[in-house]
Design a protein around this motif. Sequence first.
Motif, PDB file in Angstrom:
ATOM      1  N   UNK A   1       1.168   8.753  11.484  1.00 25.93           N
ATOM      2  CA  UNK A   1       0.563   9.135  10.201  1.00 25.93           C
ATOM      3  C   UNK A   1       1.600   9.794   9.306  1.00 25.93           C
ATOM      4  N   UNK A   2       2.435  10.670   9.868  1.00 31.14           N
ATOM      5  CA  UNK A   2       3.487  11.329   9.090  1.00 31.14           C
ATOM      6  C   UNK A   2       4.419  10.299   8.451  1.00 31.14           C
ATOM      7  N   UNK A   3       4.853   9.317   9.223  1.00 33.84           N
ATOM      8  CA  UNK A   3       5.774   8.308   8.686  1.00 33.84           C
ATOM      9  C   UNK A   3       5.096   7.396   7.670  1.00 33.84           C
ATOM     10  N   UNK A   4       3.843   7.025   7.929  1.00 31.94           N
ATOM     11  CA  UNK A   4       3.119   6.210   6.940  1.00 31.94           C
ATOM     12  C   UNK A   4       2.936   6.965   5.630  1.00 31.94           C
ATOM     13  N   UNK A   5       2.602   8.248   5.712  1.00 35.33           N
ATOM     14  CA  UNK A   5       2.442   9.052   4.494  1.00 35.33           C
ATOM     15  C   UNK A   5       3.773   9.231   3.767  1.00 35.33           C
TER      16      UNK A   5
END
Length: 123
Positions: free
Chosen positions: A89-93
Amino acid sequence: MNIGYLGPGGLHRNNSISKQCVGGTTGYVDRLIFGQHHIHNRPTSKAVYDSGPFDPEGLLGVLTSLLQIWLGVQAGLILLTYRSSSARVYRFLTWSAFCGIVGLLLCGGFKNEGWIPVNKNLW
């Protein structure tokens, strides 16, 4: 043709003075590189723009498609590399924020009056 205007054109813009500016920047680049005879003669946008040939899948359309493929590869690598959902989620955001900021910079935060007008005829 309204010289210096690279927006989407059409009958609804500027009291129809820009109706021959079909395709904006993408149309200009395609006519410059490929010439008038190598462009789609019956575009779906003809009813809106009341103009001649325009190819929505021209050179700049291919470049945006390549960017979408590259982003898909990045998404796949994130899914394969990071096991925890919080890391994913961190990388997608992070990628979403980066692409959003680049998009805002390119269009100046406006719909049609930025550096690169938003006028792609979607599939």
